[in-house]
Design a protein around this motif. Sequence first.
Motif, PDB file in Angstrom:
ATOM      1  N   VAL A  59       0.832  -1.273  -0.203  1.00 41.77           N
ATOM      2  CA  VAL A  59       0.095  -0.016   0.022  1.00 41.77           C
ATOM      3  C   VAL A  59       0.958   1.225  -0.167  1.00 41.77           C
ATOM      4  O   VAL A  59       0.695   2.132  -0.939  1.00 41.77           O
ATOM      5  N   LYS A  60       1.851   1.438   0.926  1.00 38.95           N
ATOM      6  CA  LYS A  60       2.839   2.320   0.962  1.00 38.95           C
ATOM      7  C   LYS A  60       3.603   2.717  -0.116  1.00 38.95           C
ATOM      8  O   LYS A  60       3.754   3.774  -1.015  1.00 38.95           O
ATOM      9  N   ASN A  61       4.169   1.716  -0.919  1.00 39.17           N
ATOM     10  CA  ASN A  61       4.898   1.945  -2.074  1.00 39.17           C
ATOM     11  C   ASN A  61       4.445   1.681  -3.357  1.00 39.17           C
ATOM     12  O   ASN A  61       4.942   2.190  -4.423  1.00 39.17           O
ATOM     13  N   VAL A  62       3.377   1.061  -3.573  1.00 39.62           N
ATOM     14  CA  VAL A  62       2.903   0.839  -4.814  1.00 39.62           C
ATOM     15  C   VAL A  62       1.365   1.192  -5.085  1.00 39.62           C
ATOM     16  O   VAL A  62       1.063   1.980  -5.772  1.00 39.62           O
ATOM     17  N   SER A  63       0.414   0.534  -4.492  1.00 44.11           N
ATOM     18  CA  SER A  63      -0.956   0.917  -4.862  1.00 44.11           C
ATOM     19  C   SER A  63      -1.234   2.401  -4.441  1.00 44.11           C
ATOM     20  O   SER A  63      -2.017   2.974  -5.005  1.00 44.11           O
ATOM     21  N   GLY A  64      -0.588   3.009  -3.245  1.00 44.73           N
ATOM     22  CA  GLY A  64      -0.797   4.374  -2.888  1.00 44.73           C
ATOM     23  C   GLY A  64      -0.319   5.155  -4.143  1.00 44.73           C
ATOM     24  O   GLY A  64      -1.359   6.023  -4.265  1.00 44.73           O
ATOM     25  N   ARG A  65       0.626   4.983  -4.660  1.00 43.45           N
ATOM     26  CA  ARG A  65       1.228   5.878  -5.649  1.00 43.45           C
ATOM     27  C   ARG A  65       0.349   5.731  -7.106  1.00 43.45           C
ATOM     28  O   ARG A  65       0.112   6.476  -7.967  1.00 43.45           O
ATOM     29  N   ILE A  66      -0.133   4.422  -7.290  1.00 45.88           N
ATOM     30  CA  ILE A  66      -0.822   3.953  -8.678  1.00 45.88           C
ATOM     31  C   ILE A  66      -2.297   4.392  -8.577  1.00 45.88           C
ATOM     32  O   ILE A  66      -2.680   4.844  -9.512  1.00 45.88           O
ATOM     33  N   LEU A  67      -2.857   4.000  -7.459  1.00 43.40           N
ATOM     34  CA  LEU A  67      -4.556   4.211  -7.347  1.00 43.40           C
ATOM     35  C   LEU A  67      -4.596   5.748  -7.017  1.00 43.40           C
ATOM     36  O   LEU A  67      -5.888   6.159  -7.382  1.00 43.40           O
ATOM     37  N   ARG A  71       2.329   9.335  -2.037  1.00 43.45           N
ATOM     38  CA  ARG A  71       3.433   8.772  -1.413  1.00 43.45           C
ATOM     39  C   ARG A  71       3.821   9.242  -0.127  1.00 43.45           C
ATOM     40  O   ARG A  71       3.869  10.656  -0.323  1.00 43.45           O
ATOM     41  N   TRP A  72       4.211   8.569   0.786  1.00 48.97           N
ATOM     42  CA  TRP A  72       4.668   9.389   2.012  1.00 48.97           C
ATOM     43  C   TRP A  72       5.790   8.600   2.693  1.00 48.97           C
ATOM     44  O   TRP A  72       5.728   7.337   2.454  1.00 48.97           O
ATOM     45  N   TRP A  73       6.574   9.146   3.258  1.00 44.12           N
ATOM     46  CA  TRP A  73       7.868   8.594   4.072  1.00 44.12           C
ATOM     47  C   TRP A  73       8.245   9.590   5.009  1.00 44.12           C
ATOM     48  O   TRP A  73       7.948  10.654   5.180  1.00 44.12           O
ATOM     49  N   ASN A  74       9.068   8.870   6.023  1.00 46.41           N
ATOM     50  CA  ASN A  74       9.696   9.898   7.034  1.00 46.41           C
ATOM     51  C   ASN A  74      11.223   9.659   6.844  1.00 46.41           C
ATOM     52  O   ASN A  74      11.799   8.693   6.550  1.00 46.41           O
ATOM     53  N   GLU A  75      11.916  10.789   7.160  1.00 49.83           N
ATOM     54  CA  GLU A  75      13.453  10.732   7.115  1.00 49.83           C
ATOM     55  C   GLU A  75      13.827  11.925   8.055  1.00 49.83           C
ATOM     56  O   GLU A  75      13.011  12.674   8.450  1.00 49.83           O
ATOM     57  N   ILE A  76      15.269  11.722   8.216  1.00 47.52           N
ATOM     58  CA  ILE A  76      15.794  12.910   9.296  1.00 47.52           C
ATOM     59  C   ILE A  76      16.779  13.661   8.362  1.00 47.52           C
ATOM     60  O   ILE A  76      17.693  13.193   7.721  1.00 47.52           O
ATOM     61  N   THR A 108     -10.968   0.183   1.576  1.00 49.89           N
ATOM     62  CA  THR A 108     -10.263  -0.789   2.212  1.00 49.89           C
ATOM     63  C   THR A 108      -9.297  -0.491   3.170  1.00 49.89           C
ATOM     64  O   THR A 108      -9.302  -1.284   4.222  1.00 49.89           O
ATOM     65  N   LEU A 109      -8.757   0.706   3.289  1.00 49.67           N
ATOM     66  CA  LEU A 109      -7.960   1.184   4.481  1.00 49.67           C
ATOM     67  C   LEU A 109      -8.855   1.360   5.677  1.00 49.67           C
ATOM     68  O   LEU A 109      -8.404   0.540   6.595  1.00 49.67           O
ATOM     69  N   TYR A 110      -9.845   1.908   5.722  1.00 49.44           N
ATOM     70  CA  TYR A 110     -10.647   2.252   6.783  1.00 49.44           C
ATOM     71  C   TYR A 110     -11.073   0.874   7.182  1.00 49.44           C
ATOM     72  O   TYR A 110     -11.525   0.558   8.527  1.00 49.44           O
ATOM     73  N   CYS A 138      -0.752  -5.668  13.681  1.00 51.19           N
ATOM     74  CA  CYS A 138      -1.577  -5.594  12.368  1.00 51.19           C
ATOM     75  C   CYS A 138      -2.364  -4.300  12.316  1.00 51.19           C
ATOM     76  O   CYS A 138      -2.400  -3.431  11.559  1.00 51.19           O
ATOM     77  N   LEU A 139      -2.811  -3.955  13.922  1.00 52.93           N
ATOM     78  CA  LEU A 139      -3.446  -2.685  13.688  1.00 52.93           C
ATOM     79  C   LEU A 139      -2.624  -1.462  13.551  1.00 52.93           C
ATOM     80  O   LEU A 139      -2.934  -0.491  12.897  1.00 52.93           O
ATOM     81  N   SER A 140      -1.283  -1.661  14.334  1.00 58.84           N
ATOM     82  CA  SER A 140      -0.340  -0.621  14.250  1.00 58.84           C
ATOM     83  C   SER A 140      -0.122  -0.340  12.597  1.00 58.84           C
ATOM     84  O   SER A 140       0.141   0.820  12.376  1.00 58.84           O
ATOM     85  N   LEU A 141       0.056  -1.455  12.039  1.00 57.95           N
ATOM     86  CA  LEU A 141       0.562  -1.151  10.473  1.00 57.95           C
ATOM     87  C   LEU A 141      -0.913  -0.460   9.691  1.00 57.95           C
ATOM     88  O   LEU A 141      -0.334   0.425   8.922  1.00 57.95           O
ATOM     89  N   SER A 142      -1.754  -0.746  10.051  1.00 60.50           N
ATOM     90  CA  SER A 142      -2.919  -0.176   9.205  1.00 60.50           C
ATOM     91  C   SER A 142      -3.373   1.111   9.796  1.00 60.50           C
ATOM     92  O   SER A 142      -3.327   2.064   8.892  1.00 60.50           O
ATOM     93  N   ILE A 143      -3.094   1.565  10.963  1.00 61.16           N
ATOM     94  CA  ILE A 143      -3.249   3.029  11.364  1.00 61.16           C
ATOM     95  C   ILE A 143      -2.149   3.797  10.722  1.00 61.16           C
ATOM     96  O   ILE A 143      -2.341   4.983  10.478  1.00 61.16           O
ATOM     97  N   ALA A 144      -0.884   3.284  10.842  1.00 62.35           N
ATOM     98  CA  ALA A 144       0.132   3.967  10.133  1.00 62.35           C
ATOM     99  C   ALA A 144       0.139   4.533   8.675  1.00 62.35           C
ATOM    100  O   ALA A 144       0.297   5.694   8.186  1.00 62.35           O
ATOM    101  N   ASN A 145      -0.589   3.513   8.030  1.00 61.11           N
ATOM    102  CA  ASN A 145      -0.732   3.892   6.668  1.00 61.11           C
ATOM    103  C   ASN A 145      -1.823   4.916   6.498  1.00 61.11           C
ATOM    104  O   ASN A 145      -2.017   5.828   5.687  1.00 61.11           O
ATOM    105  N   ILE A 146      -3.135   4.493   7.394  1.00 68.61           N
ATOM    106  CA  ILE A 146      -4.220   5.586   7.366  1.00 68.61           C
ATOM    107  C   ILE A 146      -3.541   7.095   7.607  1.00 68.61           C
ATOM    108  O   ILE A 146      -3.987   8.002   6.990  1.00 68.61           O
ATOM    109  N   VAL A 147      -2.839   7.184   8.861  1.00 72.72           N
ATOM    110  CA  VAL A 147      -2.269   8.453   9.028  1.00 72.72           C
ATOM    111  C   VAL A 147      -1.421   9.057   7.964  1.00 72.72           C
ATOM    112  O   VAL A 147      -1.542  10.147   7.698  1.00 72.72           O
ATOM    113  N   GLY A 148      -0.535   8.241   7.325  1.00 74.10           N
ATOM    114  CA  GLY A 148       0.371   8.636   6.566  1.00 74.10           C
ATOM    115  C   GLY A 148      -0.312   9.170   4.976  1.00 74.10           C
ATOM    116  O   GLY A 148      -0.045  10.289   4.691  1.00 74.10           O
ATOM    117  N   PHE A 149      -1.288   8.580   4.677  1.00 76.44           N
ATOM    118  CA  PHE A 149      -1.985   8.994   3.367  1.00 76.44           C
ATOM    119  C   PHE A 149      -2.946   9.992   3.790  1.00 76.44           C
ATOM    120  O   PHE A 149      -3.136  10.797   2.841  1.00 76.44           O
TER     121      PHE A 149
END
Lengths: 183, 275
Positions: A59-67, A71-76, A108-110, A138-149
């Motif tokens: 979701v983060k790297n493929v379907s987010g940018r295609i659908l 795209r989002w990420w975090n860096e320092i 599907t995210l929600y 699993c919930l942590s991963l789902s929520i991370a994607n929801i917040v990011g997108f």
Amino acid sequence: MDQRQVVSENYANPITCFFHVLFKAGALAFYILFSLFVKSFVIIFVITVLLAALDFWVVKNVSGRILVGLRWWNEIDDDGNSVWKFECLDGESLARMNKKDSWLFWWTLYLTAAAWIVLGIFSLIRLEADYLLVVGVCLSLSIANIVGFTKCNKDAKKNIQTFAQNALASRVTSSLQSAFGVI
Amino acid sequence: MSPHPLHSSSGVSDMDEMAATHAHAHAHAHAARAQVVVLPSARPSSPPRASIPVSSSAYAPPQTAAAKLPFSAAVSAPTSASGSITVAIASSGLGPEPSTLTEPVWDTVKRDLARIVSNLKLVVFPNPFREDPGKALRDWDLWGPFFFIVLLGLILSWSATAKKSQVFAVAFAVLAAGAIVLTLNVLLLGGNIIFFQSLSLLGYCLFPLDVGALICMLKDSVILKMVVVTVTLAWSSWAAYPLMSAAVNPKRKALALYPVFLMYISVACLIIAID
């Protein structure tokens, strides 16, 4: 996937939509079915969490940018501060995004996060701390994607407004105004 | 009015080409030139993802060139004639835009894998950034830590003769919650640390203990177990030392480091005890 709720429009990226849903459904299905019929917690944990991690990455790297073109990420940065990066297509490309793809993506995210919350409540009721561990991951991963997108979507809307204002300020021709009318 | 924008746009292109020629080899210059050809169809967007040179120097040149494109595109877009805009719109659907949004999936996979390998090397083996761990792990990720935690849990549960599920759950919970608690401990001590970066580093530091657990699973000798676990425990502690010590006030260094060593010692005891 084959059901056509809108005759005039179909999915623009059926393969990406398929994989977007596949890993989510796989993780939920494995967790529910295996916890009912197979009593080996290690197998349930490893397969479910790996499927959830795969879903997160896809979701983060493929379907987010295609659908939805996001795209989002975090860096320092050089100062050692944590910086959130959002990337989106320009206004015209975003306007051309397929509405059914976008609809499938967000719903599907929600729904996945809601499903894990319900399963977590069941584990809590039955006082199964180990299965709560699976749901927690699993919930942590789902929520991370929801917040990011969600953040990425807000950033994209700001870019669209800025782009539109700049274009209007430059006194574009009537044909370009028609193009923006489509947006 | 019209000649001036064209001149500035051309100037930007020249600057791009000169920078590419000076900074990179002929192949990269050729790639940059190709991107310049695609310039009319490029759209303004946020800069693509930057990586530290150590992890993926091969990707730096096109991203550097791509970072300049939005500005020239923004300059040219409002002032172009409608004919040019029509051409740009028509051609934008054909050529791929130089951005991570339109890259092939395989490129994304390769970049992520390269980053994991790079982060592992930076954390577990000696590296020039050891005295400044924040810089070493600027491109943090949680895939490596996730893999090492699950792997350690699997090894311990395979080694256990009874209660495999409980062993796995305890190992995973101790490691996952332990990393979170250790990071919060540093934050509460007033340390300057980034939450996810710390999680990432503590997870990568499990690599030596994973190797030790694997060796202990294959060999049944108690003495060999003691030696292997002691060595890997020292190695993990050595790897974790710089970040934790650099993050807090020197007077409180012991308070930050003690829980880290305690967690690794607990893991080591788990490895030795389970047989």
